[in-house]
Structure formats: structure tokens, C-alpha cells
Enzyme design. Structure first.
Site, PDB file in Angstrom:
ATOM      1  N   SER A 137       0.826  -1.214   0.000  1.00 23.47           N
ATOM      2  CA  SER A 137       0.000   0.000   0.000  1.00 23.47           C
ATOM      3  C   SER A 137       0.853   1.253   0.000  1.00 23.47           C
ATOM      4  O   SER A 137       1.723   1.417   0.862  1.00 23.47           O
ATOM      5  CB  SER A 137      -0.862   0.069   1.259  1.00 23.47           C
ATOM      6  N   HIS A 195      -4.244   0.851  -5.153  1.00 18.26           N
ATOM      7  CA  HIS A 195      -3.761  -0.486  -5.486  1.00 18.26           C
ATOM      8  C   HIS A 195      -3.921  -0.788  -6.980  1.00 18.26           C
ATOM      9  O   HIS A 195      -4.160  -1.932  -7.362  1.00 18.26           O
ATOM     10  CB  HIS A 195      -4.500  -1.548  -4.668  1.00 18.26           C
ATOM     11  N   HIS A 250      -6.382  -8.208  -1.488  1.00 18.68           N
ATOM     12  CA  HIS A 250      -6.415  -8.576  -0.072  1.00 18.68           C
ATOM     13  C   HIS A 250      -7.624  -9.471   0.197  1.00 18.68           C
ATOM     14  O   HIS A 250      -8.659  -9.347  -0.458  1.00 18.68           O
ATOM     15  CB  HIS A 250      -6.521  -7.311   0.793  1.00 18.68           C
ATOM     16  N   TYR A 273      -9.644  -9.214   2.592  1.00 17.73           N
ATOM     17  CA  TYR A 273     -10.817  -8.447   3.052  1.00 17.73           C
ATOM     18  C   TYR A 273     -11.668  -7.920   1.907  1.00 17.73           C
ATOM     19  O   TYR A 273     -12.793  -7.470   2.105  1.00 17.73           O
ATOM     20  CB  TYR A 273     -10.394  -7.290   3.985  1.00 17.73           C
ATOM     21  N   GLU A 274     -11.138  -7.967   0.684  1.00 14.92           N
ATOM     22  CA  GLU A 274     -11.942  -7.521  -0.456  1.00 14.92           C
ATOM     23  C   GLU A 274     -13.006  -8.547  -0.828  1.00 14.92           C
ATOM     24  O   GLU A 274     -13.894  -8.248  -1.624  1.00 14.92           O
ATOM     25  CB  GLU A 274     -11.037  -7.238  -1.655  1.00 14.92           C
ATOM     26  N   ALA A 301       2.668  -1.969   3.850  1.00 16.37           N
ATOM     27  CA  ALA A 301       2.558  -0.913   4.853  1.00 16.37           C
ATOM     28  C   ALA A 301       2.006  -1.597   6.097  1.00 16.37           C
ATOM     29  O   ALA A 301       1.128  -2.446   5.995  1.00 16.37           O
ATOM     30  CB  ALA A 301       1.610   0.168   4.381  1.00 16.37           C
ATOM     31  N   MET A 351      -2.390  -6.369   6.820  1.00 14.33           N
ATOM     32  CA  MET A 351      -3.490  -7.156   6.255  1.00 14.33           C
ATOM     33  C   MET A 351      -3.064  -7.940   5.011  1.00 14.33           C
ATOM     34  O   MET A 351      -3.896  -8.250   4.153  1.00 14.33           O
ATOM     35  CB  MET A 351      -4.660  -6.224   5.914  1.00 14.33           C
ATOM     36  N   SER A 352      -1.783  -8.222   4.901  1.00 13.42           N
ATOM     37  CA  SER A 352      -1.303  -8.926   3.697  1.00 13.42           C
ATOM     38  C   SER A 352      -0.075  -9.756   4.030  1.00 13.42           C
ATOM     39  O   SER A 352       0.210 -10.024   5.198  1.00 13.42           O
ATOM     40  CB  SER A 352      -0.940  -7.895   2.622  1.00 13.42           C
ATOM     41  N   ASN A 386       2.410   3.808  10.594  1.00 11.35           N
ATOM     42  CA  ASN A 386       1.791   4.428  11.773  1.00 11.35           C
ATOM     43  C   ASN A 386       2.092   3.551  12.973  1.00 11.35           C
ATOM     44  O   ASN A 386       2.411   2.365  12.813  1.00 11.35           O
ATOM     45  CB  ASN A 386       0.268   4.505  11.579  1.00 11.35           C
TER      46      ASN A 386
HETATM   47  N1  HPA Z   1      -3.031  -2.074  11.185  1.00 15.66           N
HETATM   48  C1  HPA Z   1      -3.252  -2.941  10.168  1.00 15.66           C
HETATM   49  N2  HPA Z   1      -2.816  -2.741   8.938  1.00 15.66           N
HETATM   50  C2  HPA Z   1      -2.132  -1.620   8.695  1.00 15.66           C
HETATM   51  C3  HPA Z   1      -1.875  -0.674   9.703  1.00 15.66           C
HETATM   52  C4  HPA Z   1      -2.353  -0.917  11.012  1.00 15.66           C
HETATM   53  O1  HPA Z   1      -2.167  -0.134  11.962  1.00 15.66           O
HETATM   54  N3  HPA Z   1      -1.169   0.330   9.114  1.00 15.66           N
HETATM   55  C5  HPA Z   1      -0.991  -0.013   7.816  1.00 15.66           C
HETATM   56  N4  HPA Z   1      -1.583  -1.184   7.559  1.00 15.66           N
END
Ligand code: HPA
Length: 277
Positions: free
Chosen positions: A31, A62, A84, A86-87, A114, A212-213, A236
Site C-alpha cells: 500500500s 492499489h 487482499h 478483506y476484499e 505498509a 493485512m497482507s 503508523n
Molecule cells: N493495522 C493494520 N494494517 C495496517 C496498519 C495498522 O495499523 N497500518 C498499515 N496497515
């Protein structure tokens, strides 16, 4: 022949009708990291939608295509955009692209993503070498009849992230003044971000980053005998670690900030990988 393998071969035939490019290294861009593709000397681009049956991502940021080309002298296939779980795709579709890149010739898989930082010593914008993963919270892509053509029923998972590739990444980082954290990545399904309690749980379990990947792709690639390495861009600090609510935009912004170091790390590592394939 099982349906999963049949679909994979169909996609393979579809790609081979368009290009005979033989990649050695496969790179999956996470991402916000898709801009890396501009560092590739492009030989051929193939939008996913032109491959019959191939899963096409619905997430903003994406945009989906394969980029065949060169990093230095190393032939690569790069995924700009991934799908992903979740899609809503079946997990066999989520890992189809990685399996396809192996069939196309790639021996090494370089996964990027990410991720949220779970380790309190991490900062937004850090890069993290993935030393191991926790797959327990993600669907296992090998559930169902084993695809014998690809690998064994019960694959060993004790060294998923190749030691020599990890060393290459450390060296490339060191030689280019790039600070590289190291740790364990956990995949959750998403799409909601985690709760603060879940992040505390993950920390207790030994996780340093969450996303998530990546893990399901690593499992499928390991099943096929690929050599795997991975880097997380810590976009983050995870939920509850700051007062800020989490947003997808924040992920994108942090990825943009880390982009120059990320690009250098990927390029210099892939060049070194060219010497061992
Ligand atoms: N959690 C899950 N997936 C993520 C995050 C997160 O804080 N940041 C970027 N992808």
C-alpha cells in the site's frame, strides 16, 4: 487436476500469450509503495484485468498491473497493487498472483507492505525487515485439497524468510545509510484496523508489526519452494499507541515519506539478489 491449479494454469497461459519475459525476482509492492515501479526499466506492462480470471483489486492506491523489466541487470516481475482477503476474494485467489510469478520463472519473492508498528520503539516511516511472521489470525491459503503440482501437504515453516536474503537486505541497508528495524509481522484479515486491546495482545505474542497482507503470500510461496524476503514500511503506530485515529490516508502519507529509502533499499537489494539466483 484441481480447480485452483487449473485456474492458475489458465492465467499462466494468458500471460504467456502476451510475453515470454523470464523474471528471476518477484517484487510485491505494498500500500502506498507502488511508485517504486518508476525505478524499473520497463520491458512490458500487463494490467491484471487483461488476465482472464485474475483477481483485480478494488482498493484505492492499489492500481493493478504486472511490470516486467529490469532492476540493474536483474530481470524482475513487479506487482503494482495486490488483492487482499478483506476484499472478499477466496484465499486461493489472493495467493494466485504469487503462484503465477513462480510459474513465470521467479525464484525469489520480495514482499513489501505498509504496516502498523506494534513494537513501541518503532516510529512512523521506519522500514522493518521481516524475520518471521504470525499466521494464526489469517486464513491459511493451503486449506483444501493439496495442489500436489505446487508442493507438499505439510510444508515446513521454520525458515520462511531466507537467511541469505535477510543478510542481503541488512547489507544493502548498511551500505546506503538506511536504518532497518527487524521483527515479526502479523497478518490480520482487516479491513477494520485493530482495537487497542488487540494490539496489546499482539505485542504479548511477540509481534512487532501488523498488517493485512504478506503472510498468506509467504505461505503459498514457501509451499512452492520460493526463497522469500520481506520489508514492512511502518506507516503508523498501531491502535492505542498514540491519540490519533488511524486512516488509510495516513498510511499513504507515511509511505510517501519513506519512499526514497524504500526505493533505494529495494533496488540495491535486488541487484545483490541477482548475484545469487
Ligand atoms: N493495522 C493494520 N494494517 C495496517 C496498519 C495498522 O495499523 N497500518 C498499515 N496497515
Amino acid at each position: 487436476m484441481g480447480a485452483v491449479y487449473e485456474k492458475l494454469l489458465k492465467c499462466y497461459d494468458c500471460v504467456r500469450e502476451k510475453t515470454d519475459f523470464q523474471p528471476e525476482v518477484a517484487v510485491v509492492l505494498g500500500s502506498g509503495l507502488g511508485e517504486y515501479a518508476e525505478n524499473i526499466q520497463v520491458a512490458y506492462e500487463l494490467p491484471y484485468r487483461e488476465i482472464e480470471g485474475f483477481p483485480v483489486s478494488t482498493v484505492p492506491g492499489h492500481a493493478g498491473r504486472f511490470i516486467f523489466g529490469y532492476v540493474g541487470r536483474v530481470p524482475v516481475v513487479c506487482m503494482k497493487g495486490r488483492v487482499h482477503f478483506y476484499e472478499g476474494y477466496p484465499i486461493s485467489d489472493v495467493v494466485l498472483p504469487v503462484r503465477l510469478m513462480k510459474l513465470l520463472g521467479a525464484k525469489i519473492l520480495f514482499l513489501t507492505n505498509a504496516a502498523g508498528g506494534v513494537n513501541p520503539s518503532f516510529h512512523a516511516g521506519d522500514l522493518m525487515l521481516i524475520r518471521d511472521h504470525i499466521a494464526t489470525f489469517a486464513p491459511n491459503p493451503l486449506i483444501g485439497p493439496n495442489v500436489e503440482e505446487l508442493g507438499v501437504r505439510f510444508p515446513d515453516m521454520s525458515k520462511v524468510y531466507d537467511r541469505q536474503l535477510q543478510q542481503i537486505l541488512r547489507e544493502a541497508a548498511g551500505e546506503n545509510g538506511i536504518f532497518l528495524q527487524e521483527g515479526v509481522y502479523t497478518q490480520l484479515t482487516g479491513p477494520s484496523f485493530e482495537s487497542p486491546a488487540e494490539i496489546r495482545m499482539l505485542r504479548l505474542l511477540g509481534s512487532d508489526a501488523v498488517g493485512m497482507s504478506t503472510v498468506v503470500e509467504a505461505i503459498a510461496a514457501n509451499h512452492m519452494g520460493m526463497r522469500i524476503c520481506g520489508v514492512s514500511c511502518i506507516s503508523n503506530l498501531a491502535a492505542g499507541m498514540t491519540d490519533q485515529p488511524l486512516t488509510h490516508e495516513e498510511v499513504q502519507e507515511a509511505a510517501d515519506k519513506a519512499a526514497p529509502a524504500f526505493a533505494r533499499l529495494v533496488t540495491e537489494s535486488v541487484k545483490k539478489m541477482g548475484e545469487i539466483v
